[in-house]
Design a protein around this motif. Structure first.
Motif, PDB file in Angstrom:
ATOM      1  N   THR A   1      -9.396   4.012   5.562  1.00 26.49           N
ATOM      2  CA  THR A   1      -9.269   3.340   4.261  1.00 26.49           C
ATOM      3  C   THR A   1      -7.987   2.517   4.200  1.00 26.49           C
ATOM      4  O   THR A   1      -7.977   1.388   3.703  1.00 26.49           O
ATOM      5  N   SER A   2      -6.912   3.070   4.724  1.00 25.87           N
ATOM      6  CA  SER A   2      -5.627   2.358   4.737  1.00 25.87           C
ATOM      7  C   SER A   2      -5.713   1.090   5.565  1.00 25.87           C
ATOM      8  O   SER A   2      -5.189   0.035   5.172  1.00 25.87           O
TER       9      SER A   2
ATOM     10  N   CYS B   1      -5.074  -2.645   4.152  1.00 28.96           N
ATOM     11  CA  CYS B   1      -3.975  -3.423   4.741  1.00 28.96           C
ATOM     12  C   CYS B   1      -4.452  -4.696   5.418  1.00 28.96           C
ATOM     13  O   CYS B   1      -3.796  -5.728   5.352  1.00 28.96           O
TER      14      CYS B   1
ATOM     15  N   LEU C   1       1.120   5.447   0.155  1.00 30.17           N
ATOM     16  CA  LEU C   1       0.461   6.694   0.510  1.00 30.17           C
ATOM     17  C   LEU C   1       1.430   7.838   0.228  1.00 30.17           C
ATOM     18  O   LEU C   1       2.638   7.667   0.312  1.00 30.17           O
TER      19      LEU C   1
ATOM     20  N   ILE D   1       3.629  -0.928   3.969  1.00 28.68           N
ATOM     21  CA  ILE D   1       3.176   0.413   3.617  1.00 28.68           C
ATOM     22  C   ILE D   1       4.393   1.268   3.265  1.00 28.68           C
ATOM     23  O   ILE D   1       5.394   1.263   3.990  1.00 28.68           O
TER      24      ILE D   1
ATOM     25  N   TYR E   1      -6.877   7.195   7.064  1.00 27.59           N
ATOM     26  CA  TYR E   1      -6.478   6.184   8.044  1.00 27.59           C
ATOM     27  C   TYR E   1      -7.393   4.966   7.988  1.00 27.59           C
ATOM     28  O   TYR E   1      -6.932   3.822   7.894  1.00 27.59           O
TER      29      TYR E   1
ATOM     30  N   VAL F   1      -0.897   8.735   9.399  1.00 24.46           N
ATOM     31  CA  VAL F   1      -1.607   7.451   9.330  1.00 24.46           C
ATOM     32  C   VAL F   1      -0.736   6.335   9.893  1.00 24.46           C
ATOM     33  O   VAL F   1      -1.173   5.529  10.724  1.00 24.46           O
TER      34      VAL F   1
ATOM     35  N   ALA G   1      -0.176  11.301   5.457  1.00 20.19           N
ATOM     36  CA  ALA G   1       0.209   9.898   5.249  1.00 20.19           C
ATOM     37  C   ALA G   1       1.134   9.415   6.357  1.00 20.19           C
ATOM     38  O   ALA G   1       1.004   8.280   6.851  1.00 20.19           O
TER      39      ALA G   1
ATOM     40  N   LEU H   1       0.870  -1.169   0.000  1.00 20.04           N
ATOM     41  CA  LEU H   1       0.000   0.000   0.000  1.00 20.04           C
ATOM     42  C   LEU H   1       0.907   1.219   0.000  1.00 20.04           C
ATOM     43  O   LEU H   1       1.820   1.319   0.829  1.00 20.04           O
TER      44      LEU H   1
END
Length: 431
Positions: free
Chosen positions: A404-405, A409, A77, A117, A402, A102, A99, A75
């Motif tokens: 959505t991440s 993940c 960001l 990430i 946050y 997050v 980002a 992922l």
């Protein structure tokens, strides 16, 4: 599991002190000493958040947090921290620092992501210094063009020289760094830079797609002469020709463009630039954008005819240089669905809207599915020291980023991830 608003606010304020102009403005041109100071400070915050961090040969700052499953696509960001020469404090920095927040909040909450990430501050998104933006992300995606490093700024310095001053040795053979399949999703948070969210009285928006920009540089060449002695009927005045083209371009966009068409002439140079000499040479930029590719193409062709006819009428030579060209790119449906679901949980009631400005996400869409979140900015002002976003709105945007991440993940099955991006063709709608 909220983000740390106080920490994010502090970071935004501290970064705004680097390259500060006036009370609220910022000037951190790409690869400048101010840009490097900003990158070094943000790198420290990446390390504080538990990321490893490095600066690559193109000036990108890349942070990495290893996930449990190192085989999964990552992922990503991020955004950028370089600015316009007369810019504001929030353009790019909200997404870059958001980002990092997050990841820092994940660490605070003891969350170890299933997938790795990466957080990236892309180099030279703005393009104001070398008249060709989204440089760092194009390097990562393998989309650099021949001669990129030899482009010069207004002082004659090449990008290669500027990057060396910045502190990196650039090798274009290192591009690309990423390819399709490496990245599960790219998410970017950004201020809207427009008035839609303010008009809808909403703090946050979910982006449907990014308009495709065309950047052109037009050069007209006539013949210099004394302003007092050359009869009007005998002049080859490049500035008059440029003025007529610019006026006709504005009329063309307003009268024949769509609701999403915008056209701008933002820069002009006149030679020899003396009040009593007829202008011999004029160079000006054209920025034409639309989410509707066909409409944009039709207007571009009409613009070329205007340039040709006007140049002929004034006995001018003309040259059109194609600086940047991109098709509209749409956000992935599955990412928008996750954002919508998390938005409902947060109770933001965020509308869906398109992006007129281009962003690093535009290039990322060629190698990864992508999604974007917009944060309301006052009166839609951007690329101006008066640019402003409320901290409460920024916090809500980062909270949605946050959430959505975390979903991508921790919960998303691999079968849902279709890398390559640009899946949706839906235009603007409101939830």
């Amino acid at each position: 599991m909220n983000i740390n608003r106080e920490r994010l606010n502090r970071h935004l304020k501290e970064l705004a002190e680097i390259g500060k102009i006036g009370e609220t403005g910022v000037c951190r041109l790409a690869h400048s000493k101010e840009d490097r100071q900003g990158v070094d400070l943000v790198k420290k915050w990446m390390l504080d958040a538990g990321l490893t961090a490095r600066i690559d040969g193109f000036g990108n700052l890349i942070g990495r947090l290893e996930g449990r499953d190192k085989e999964k696509p990552i992922l990503m960001l991020g955004s950028h921290i370089d600015s316009q020469p007369y810019g504001g404090r929030f353009d790019g920095t909200v997404g870059a620092l958001g980002a990092i927040e997050v990841v820092h909040s994940m660490q605070d909450n003891g969350i170890v992501p299933e997938r790795t990430i990466e957080v990236i501050c892309f180099s030279d998104e703005e393009g104001s210094r070398f008249n060709k933006g989204i440089f760092g992300v194009r390097a990562l995606a393998g989309m650099l063009e021949e001669g990129e490093l030899e482009r010069r700024d207004k002082n004659g310095m090449t990008r290669r020289e500027a990057l060396k001053e910045f502190g990196v040795d650039t090798d274009v053979t290192e591009s690309p760094i990423y390819k399709k399949g490496d990245i599960a999703a790219f998410l970017e948070l950004h201020i809207e830079q427009g008035p839609v969210l303010e008009g809808k009285d909403r703090p946050v928006g979910i982006v449907s797609g990014i308009s495709g920009p065309i950047w052109l540089t037009v050069t007209l060449e006539g013949f210099a002469g004394h302003a007092g002695s050359v009869p009007m009927s005998m002049r080859q005045d490049a500035l008059i020709g440029a003025s007529q083209i610019i006026r006709k371009f504005d009329e063309l966009v307003k009268e024949e463009g769509t609701d999403t068409t915008v056209g701008t002439v933002g820069s002009m140079q006149v030679f020899p630039n003396s009040r009593n000499i007829i202008a011999e040479k004029v160079e000006f930029t054209i920025d034409l954008r639309d989410i509707d590719l066909q409409a944009r193409t039709e207007l571009e062709q009409k613009l070329y005819r205007v340039i040709e006819e006007t140049s002929s009428a004034h006995q001018l030579k003309y040259e059109i240089k194609d600086d940047t060209r991109s098709e509209p790119r749409y956000c992935a449906d599955w990412i928008k669905e996750i954002m919508g679901e998390e938005d409902d949980k947060l109770g933001f009631d965020s509308p869906t809207l398109m992006s007129g400005p281009f962003h690093d996400a535009l290039i990322m869409s060629y190698i990864s599915d992508y999604g974007m979140i917009f944060v309301r900015c006052e009166k839609g002002i951007s690329h101006n020291p008066l640019e402003y976003a409320e901290m409460e709105d920024i916090e809500k945007g980062v909270q949605l980023l946050y959430a959505t991440s975390l979903r991508i993940c921790q919960e998303t099955e691999e079968s849902h991830l279709v890398t390559g991006g640009n899946q949706s063709s839906a235009l603007d709608s409101t939830k």
